[in-house]
Design a protein around this motif. Structure first.
Motif, PDB file in Angstrom:
ATOM      1  N   VAL A  87       0.844  -1.203   0.000  1.00  0.00           N
ATOM      2  CA  VAL A  87       0.000   0.000   0.000  1.00  0.00           C
ATOM      3  C   VAL A  87       0.879   1.252   0.000  1.00  0.00           C
ATOM      4  CG1 VAL A  87      -1.786   1.288   1.252  1.00  0.00           C
ATOM      5  CG2 VAL A  87      -1.894  -1.208   1.146  1.00  0.00           C
ATOM      6  N   ALA A  88       1.947   1.230   0.795  1.00  0.00           N
ATOM      7  CA  ALA A  88       2.851   2.382   0.848  1.00  0.00           C
ATOM      8  C   ALA A  88       3.559   2.604  -0.489  1.00  0.00           C
ATOM      9  CB  ALA A  88       3.865   2.203   1.979  1.00  0.00           C
ATOM     10  N   ILE A  89       3.835   1.524  -1.203  1.00  0.00           N
ATOM     11  CA  ILE A  89       4.443   1.660  -2.541  1.00  0.00           C
ATOM     12  C   ILE A  89       3.502   2.448  -3.446  1.00  0.00           C
ATOM     13  CG2 ILE A  89       4.996   0.385  -4.671  1.00  0.00           C
ATOM     14  CD1 ILE A  89       6.200  -1.804  -2.856  1.00  0.00           C
ATOM     15  N   TRP A  90       2.216   2.105  -3.418  1.00  0.00           N
ATOM     16  CA  TRP A  90       1.252   2.824  -4.250  1.00  0.00           C
ATOM     17  C   TRP A  90       1.128   4.279  -3.818  1.00  0.00           C
ATOM     18  CZ3 TRP A  90       0.059   1.640  -8.878  1.00  0.00           C
ATOM     19  CH2 TRP A  90       0.112   0.314  -9.282  1.00  0.00           C
ATOM     20  N   GLY A  91       1.201   4.530  -2.514  1.00  0.00           N
ATOM     21  CA  GLY A  91       1.177   5.908  -2.031  1.00  0.00           C
ATOM     22  C   GLY A  91       2.373   6.697  -2.534  1.00  0.00           C
ATOM     23  N   ALA A  92       3.543   6.077  -2.494  1.00  0.00           N
ATOM     24  CA  ALA A  92       4.756   6.745  -2.984  1.00  0.00           C
ATOM     25  C   ALA A  92       4.682   6.974  -4.492  1.00  0.00           C
ATOM     26  CB  ALA A  92       5.988   5.921  -2.617  1.00  0.00           C
ATOM     27  N   ALA A  93       4.123   6.010  -5.218  1.00  0.00           N
ATOM     28  CA  ALA A  93       3.999   6.170  -6.674  1.00  0.00           C
ATOM     29  C   ALA A  93       3.033   7.302  -7.022  1.00  0.00           C
ATOM     30  CB  ALA A  93       3.539   4.855  -7.303  1.00  0.00           C
ATOM     31  N   LEU A  94       1.892   7.361  -6.332  1.00  0.00           N
ATOM     32  CA  LEU A  94       0.950   8.461  -6.560  1.00  0.00           C
ATOM     33  C   LEU A  94       1.566   9.801  -6.150  1.00  0.00           C
ATOM     34  CD1 LEU A  94      -2.357   6.794  -5.336  1.00  0.00           C
ATOM     35  CD2 LEU A  94      -1.856   7.571  -7.668  1.00  0.00           C
ATOM     36  N   SER A  95       2.355   9.795  -5.106  1.00  0.00           N
ATOM     37  CA  SER A  95       3.034  11.019  -4.673  1.00  0.00           C
ATOM     38  C   SER A  95       4.030  11.487  -5.727  1.00  0.00           C
ATOM     39  CB  SER A  95       3.766  10.773  -3.349  1.00  0.00           C
ATOM     40  OG  SER A  95       2.853  10.467  -2.325  1.00  0.00           O
TER      41      SER A  95
END
Length: 137
Positions: free
Chosen positions: A90-98
């Motif tokens: 989930v954090a990977i997706w957050g970092a990618a969206l960021s």
């Protein structure tokens, strides 16, 4: 969460702090755009007045607001998952969206010829890249 004396603890701490930093950054920014839509729209309309983007400021602001809120919410959820389950997906997706949000912001600053503003985004973008690299473990 690994134990404090584990060799994995520093990596987990970097992952968690990066995700938390991105969550704070984008939830605050996205919510500011919602609560002060008129002020943001007025400022951006002037900012892009002499650019090819002048006719699409409102849809651009709406898109950026949604992207920032998504980046912040997914990053916040990533913190929760990191703390309680230790997973990074989930954090990977957050970092990618960021990272995508920072690229969109960077594009806008460059189009407006606000080179100092664009340069100011670089450290934030680098945090999102560090987060992506750290999440791969």
């Amino acid at each position: 969460m690994p134990s404090l004396d584990s060799n994995l603890f520093p990596l987990w701490l970097v992952q968690t702090l990066c995700a938390l930093f991105l969550a704070i950054t984008f939830l605050q920014s996205g919510l500011d755009k919602i609560f002060d839509w008129k002020g943001n729209l007025g400022w951006l309309t002037g900012h892009f007045a002499k650019t090819p983007l002048r006719g699409v400021v409102a849809p651009m602001l709406a898109t950026l607001t949604l992207l920032e809120l998504a980046a912040g919410a997914v990053s916040a959820a990533g913190v929760v998952v990191l703390v309680f389950a230790g997973g990074t997906r989930v954090a990977i997706w957050g970092a990618a969206l960021s990272a995508l949000s920072f690229v969109a912001l960077f594009f806008g600053q460059r189009m407006a010829k606000d080179y100092a503003g664009a340069a100011g985004l670089v450290p934030y973008f680098l945090v999102s890249l560090v987060a992506l690299l750290a999440m791969r473990g």
